[in-house]
Design an enzyme around this catalytic site. Structure first.
Site, short mmCIF file in Angstrom:
data_model
loop_
_atom_site.label_atom_id
_atom_site.label_comp_id
_atom_site.label_asym_id
_atom_site.label_seq_id
_atom_site.Cartn_x
_atom_site.Cartn_y
_atom_site.Cartn_z
N ASP A 48 -3.39 -0.45 5.45
CA ASP A 48 -2.08 -1.11 5.37
C ASP A 48 -1.05 -0.39 6.23
OD1 ASP A 48 -3.12 -2.95 3.63
OD2 ASP A 48 -2.22 -2.08 1.83
N ASP B 253 -1.06 -7.37 10.40
CA ASP B 253 -2.41 -7.89 10.16
C ASP B 253 -2.68 -9.10 11.05
OD1 ASP B 253 -4.93 -8.19 8.56
OD2 ASP B 253 -3.96 -10.06 7.97
N GLU C 199 -1.52 -1.24 9.91
CA GLU C 199 -1.07 -2.61 10.19
C GLU C 199 0.45 -2.73 10.11
OE1 GLU C 199 -5.07 -5.05 8.76
OE2 GLU C 199 -3.41 -4.76 7.36
#
Length: 220
Positions: A116, A47, A119
């Site tokens: 998610d 991220d 990332e």
């Protein structure tokens, strides 16, 4: 261990440490049951790397855009809608390790989880490549380049400001096809109770945005 060759080909990167990629694709439910590490730490890393890389990419790609414009585009590129789409393109959900009881769970279609996953894979590549930021930047640019030319204007908010300043009464009515497997929405923008524009999309938000965009393009 899972054969990741097809995924690596899509990514344009071959892992030296396959275990790292496996961890990047391991959900907490599976990790808890099998006493192994899940993808959350790698997702945290990915991220941060993605945020920095997008800022650099936008700075170099749009020399004439102001800070506010680049911030809006970066937010759009990093949001769940975009990254989950990239995740689907890479077929990441099919590699997700989850407990047997959740194989048909809605989690497999969760935009948040897909985001998610993307990332965490970025985080895994960073570590596997010995923190090669040049490689990471090239990879992210390749995967997100087609999204740079999209129109990220928030037409609904834009019209709201215009209508509020001019005391214009408006509302949007949205209808769904009521198909949970393939949802589709149609939105109609009304001004003073008269229909002035229509938009369609796979989500209510997208349909409303398209209706507002159509009206804005025709009148401003």
């Amino acid at each position: 261990m899972t054969d990741f060759s097809a995924l690596e080909q899509s990514l344009g990167y071959v892992f030296k440490n396959k275990k790292l990629l496996e961890t990047a694709l391991t959900h907490s439910s599976y990790a808890h049951e099998h006493k192994c590490e899940d993808y959350e730490r790698l997702e945290f890393l990915g991220d941060a790397v993605l945020d920095y890389t997008l800022a650099l990419l936008l700075y170099e790609s749009f020399p004439n855009k102001k800070e506010g414009e680049m911030t809006k585009i970066r937010s759009a590129l990093a949001k769940e809608d975009t990254l989950s789409e990239v995740s689907d393109t890479l077929n990441l959900p099919s590699y997700l390790r989850i407990t047997q009881g959740t194989q048909s769970h809605p989690i497999l279609n969760s935009k948040a989880v897909k985001c998610d996953l993307f990332e965490s894979v970025i985080g895994a590549i960073l570590l596997d490549s010995n923190k090669d930021m040049v490689l990471i930047q090239s990879l992210i640019k390749k995967l997100l380049n087609k999204y740079l030319d999209r129109d990220y204007t928030d037409y609904k908010s834009l019209l709201y400001e215009i209508f509020a300043k001019n005391d214009v009464f408006y509302n949007i009515k949205t209808e769904s096809n009521n198909d949970p497997k393939n949802p589709f929405y149609t939105a109609v923008l009304f001004i003073n109770n008269k229909p002035v524009a229509k938009g369609q999309g796979k989500t209510k938000k997208n349909a409303e945005s398209e209706a507002c965009k159509e009206f804005y393009k025709k009148n401003f």
